[in-house]
Design an enzyme around this catalytic site. Structure first.
Site, mmCIF file in Angstrom:
data_model
loop_
_atom_site.group_PDB
_atom_site.id
_atom_site.type_symbol
_atom_site.label_atom_id
_atom_site.label_comp_id
_atom_site.label_asym_id
_atom_site.label_seq_id
_atom_site.Cartn_x
_atom_site.Cartn_y
_atom_site.Cartn_z
ATOM 1 N N THR A 1 -2.864 2.492 -13.773
ATOM 2 C CA THR A 1 -3.622 3.100 -12.674
ATOM 3 C C THR A 1 -4.228 4.415 -13.138
ATOM 4 O O THR A 1 -3.819 4.990 -14.145
ATOM 5 C CB THR A 1 -2.725 3.383 -11.450
ATOM 6 O OG1 THR A 1 -1.691 4.307 -11.825
ATOM 7 C CG2 THR A 1 -2.117 2.104 -10.895
ATOM 8 N N SER B 69 -4.642 6.003 -5.322
ATOM 9 C CA SER B 69 -4.393 5.113 -6.446
ATOM 10 C C SER B 69 -5.592 4.225 -6.726
ATOM 11 O O SER B 69 -6.235 3.719 -5.820
ATOM 12 C CB SER B 69 -3.178 4.236 -6.129
ATOM 13 O OG SER B 69 -2.939 3.328 -7.163
ATOM 14 N N HIS C 117 8.729 -1.162 -8.838
ATOM 15 C CA HIS C 117 7.415 -0.709 -9.313
ATOM 16 C C HIS C 117 7.298 -0.519 -10.818
ATOM 17 O O HIS C 117 6.188 -0.407 -11.345
ATOM 18 C CB HIS C 117 7.062 0.617 -8.626
ATOM 19 C CG HIS C 117 5.631 0.719 -8.216
ATOM 20 N ND1 HIS C 117 4.582 0.272 -8.994
ATOM 21 C CD2 HIS C 117 5.056 1.224 -7.107
ATOM 22 C CE1 HIS C 117 3.437 0.506 -8.374
ATOM 23 N NE2 HIS C 117 3.697 1.068 -7.222
ATOM 24 N N TYR D 235 -3.706 12.287 -3.659
ATOM 25 C CA TYR D 235 -3.640 11.228 -4.680
ATOM 26 C C TYR D 235 -4.123 9.936 -4.040
ATOM 27 O O TYR D 235 -3.597 9.518 -3.011
ATOM 28 C CB TYR D 235 -2.191 11.094 -5.142
ATOM 29 C CG TYR D 235 -1.897 10.023 -6.176
ATOM 30 C CD1 TYR D 235 -1.575 10.382 -7.475
ATOM 31 C CD2 TYR D 235 -1.888 8.671 -5.858
ATOM 32 C CE1 TYR D 235 -1.254 9.415 -8.438
ATOM 33 C CE2 TYR D 235 -1.579 7.700 -6.805
ATOM 34 C CZ TYR D 235 -1.266 8.079 -8.088
ATOM 35 O OH TYR D 235 -0.957 7.126 -9.028
#
Length: 667
Positions: A509, A498, A382, A496
């Site tokens: 993001t 994204s 990532h 959360y």
């Protein structure tokens, strides 16, 4: 931290008299067409009229929000999470920050941003955040996205599908490198912008102005700066902070089977794709190789704590393995051929998210994993990107392999000497390295044993019915998670979602804070007081939740959230050696960043399901998709939470919501 959407770009734009929500899953929607013209060369997926990076130079820059807006949004997100007394303290701290240290940090951040116009204010700190993290990339960062099966069942045979995916992947790479890949553009009015006439016009507009030309016809080019990291790229463990390595000289593929590692060239010396029949032959050779699994599989080291892995890698180099490691690092990508067939979706999720640790190299920018029965997925590291490039790649590979496969069932592999062309990598291991591998496997097994994954499909309705009712499908899905957690645990917690900011140069993001005062009020009414409210009152609450969620989504996608701004100011203070303001040491700040509900949505014609682990020990990792007539969730948890019960509560919440949408009272 793993986010699928990161692969999804969600943003809203205003047209006269209306607000249009754009929900882009980076490739599979009718508003976008990738191919311009069919390529004459087998090396390319297509030949775009408009060069791939044509819009990159003129992309708008990611805005830094006004400090007062950030503080207002931060406090609004804190409101449903805090009691009155704690909120009053947090509000006082936040206003003190705004009028003092925060004002200074904000001004410094703006000044710094003005001197770095080639990038965004969040790009450097975000890379640093990922690369400085010392936790294992497995479960903590790497997500997966599984491919749908090939519609032609016979093409799902492991060898055939592997060969076709390798060929299509190389064709994608060649198309990108030749600047012939269709640019990533969201078309609001494709009848005007996604046409040959417009493309033939915009190709002649200078790159420094091209974005504005697209904007004039309601087309929105997206950032493609991460794409070059797709191939020949690896995360290299270093003590304290890892590095990203991209070595474009590599022409070979890394293949893993039974923990053994093989390499062979898939690109010729002149830069062309090796004949598909030869790739077919080499993969067949690997799949029939009788070499047993190594007693000390090296791949499991990539699942270790990053400092531990960095130390062991140094020892590997000292032991004479530098050349073999260099081949792993510079390979185009990693293909993992598993000897196990998948039993069901849950088995797929576990295998593609983490597997057994031995037949993976988690540090590669991405790996294509193909099980014995042809089930396939991508697992990606990532730090280098947020998934937009990966999903585009996945969609193109799926389209190419299913529509224009180069290897067929019954195809004869080329009569070539695969035993000479394929090289199995050998590593010299001493006792200390063997002990390190053994310990890494123990740590890996202990970590993944704690993870539970479950899935749910809600078949009563989906996107079509919600849109007809003028409700945001994403808002309703998020509301169902809030209701479910309240029903199960009696709380509203940090959530959360994204959201990509790829509409801006080097955007990463932003966070949609989907637990709001509106969802808290609505959830309480549905869960605890359904009989006290009329259907009309409940429906009005749904409308309010939908409207406010739409506003948050638009703000986040346009770079107007609060999370990245506060993060960047904290990063700036740390880099200057300044003591952190009490806003950052406030328990409420820690709590809102302890994301118990970490969520990300993804829909694409290529993707069956996606998933990731919770980002905190007492959290849920919620991957979901709102489809035309159904809603799916793929959720993970650790022992502190009950994922099975949570999904039952999500299903119950959706049942109640759809009852109200249909005008039926709740019992």
């Amino acid at each position: 931290m793993a986010t699928l959407l990161s692969a999804q770009c969600v943003f809203c734009l205003r047209k006269p008299g209306s607000q249009i929500n754009l929900r882009r899953a980076a490739a599979g929607i009718t508003a976008r067409c990738y191919s311009s013209r069919t390529a004459s060369s087998a090396d390319y997926l297509h030949r775009s009229v408009v060069p791939s990076m044509h819009y990159q130079k003129s992309l708008p820059r990611l805005p830094i929000p006004k400090l007062e807006d950030t503080i207002r949004r931060y406090l609004a997100a804190q409101k449903p999470l805090l009691g009155d007394e704690q909120f009053a303290k947090t509000e006082k701290i936040a206003q003190d920050f705004r009028n003092g240290v925060g004002k200074q940090l904000h001004e410094e951040l703006v000044a710094q941003d003005k001197t770095n116009k080639h990038t965004s204010y969040i790009s450097g700190p975000w890379f640093d955040m990922y690369l400085s993290a010392r936790d294992s990339v497995v479960l903590n960062f790497n997500p997966f996205m599984s491919f749908n099966p090939d519609p032609k069942q016979e093409y799902n045979e492991q060898l055939v599908r592997s060969a076709n995916m390798v060929c299509s992947a190389v064709r994608f790479m060649k198309t990108l490198q030749a600047n012939l890949l269709e640019p990533e553009v969201f078309h609001l009015n494709p009848a005007k912008s996604d046409t040959d006439s417009f493309k033939n016009f915009i190709r002649w507009v200078p790159s420094a102005l091209s974005w504005y030309g697209a904007y004039m016809v309601n087309a929105y080019p997206l950032d493609m700066s991460q794409y070059f990291r797709l191939f020949n790229s690896t995360r290299i463990p270093k003590r304290g902070r890892d590095e990203l390595l991209t070595d474009g000289r590599g022409r070979h593929l890394l293949v893993m089977r039974k923990g053994n590692m093989y390499v062979f060239d898939v690109v010729d010396g002149d830069g062309t794709l090796v004949k598909p029949a030869e790739i077919h032959s080499h993969l067949k050779y690997i799949l029939t190789d009788s070499t047993p699994a190594p007693p000390f599989p090296l791949g499991v080291l990539t699942s270790e704590n990053r400092d531990v892995w960095a130390g062991l890698r140094e020892k590997l180099v000292t032991a004479g393995n530098a050349e073999a490691l260099g081949l792993v690092d510079s390979a185009l990508f990693c293909l993992c051929l598993d000897d196990e067939s998948m039993r069901d979706h849950i088995h797929i999720s576990h295998n593609m998210l983490h597997g057994d640790g031995c037949n993976r190299w988690y540090d590669k920018s991405f790996s294509i994993i193909i099980a014995k029965d042809g089930q396939a997925a991508i697992n990606f590291e990532h730090a280098w990107g947020d998934g937009v490039a990966v999903l585009r790649f996945q969609n193109e590979v799926f389209k190419d392999t299913t529509e224009k496969p180069l290897v067929h069932p019954g195809s004869a592999p080329a009569a070539v000497d695969s035993a000479s062309a394929v090289r199995r990598l050998h590593f010299h291991l001493d006792g200390e390295l063997e002990s390190g591998i053994k310990k890494a496997k123990e740590n890996f097994d202990s970590a993944v044993a704690k993870l539970t994954i479950d899935a749910m499909e809600f078949k009563r309705g989906g996107k079509e019915q919600l849109k007809k009712s003028k409700l945001s499908p994403d808002a309703i899905a998020q509301l169902s998670f809030q209701m479910a957690f309240l029903r199960q645990y009696g709380q509203t917690v940090a959530t959360y979602e994204s959201c990509s900011t790829a509409a801006f140069k080097h955007g990463r993001t932003e966070t949609i804070r989907s637990a709001t005062a509106h969802t808290k009020r609505c959830s309480h009414a549905f869960v605890h007081e359904p009989s006290k409210h009329s259907v009309e009152e409940l429906r009005a609450m749904l409308n309010e939740c939908s409207k406010y969620h739409g506003q948050l989504t638009k703000e986040a996608a346009m770079g107007q959230g609060f999370d990245r701004h506060l993060f960047a100011m904290r990063y700036l203070a740390n880099s200057r050696g300044q003591a952190l303001h009490s806003l950052y040491t406030d328990p409420a700040y820690a709590a809102i960043n302890h994301n118990i509900l970490s969520t990300s949505t993804l829909t694409s014609p290529a993707v069956s399901l996606g998933g990731f682990a919770p980002v905190v020990p007492d959290g849920f990792g919620v991957g979901y998709g709102v489809h035309d007539n159904w809603i799916g969730c793929n959720v993970s948890s650790y022992p502190a939470r009950n994922v099975h019960e949570f999904l039952q509560c999500v299903h119950k919440s959706l049942e109640d919501i759809f009852s109200v949408v249909e005008g039926k009272p709740l019992s």
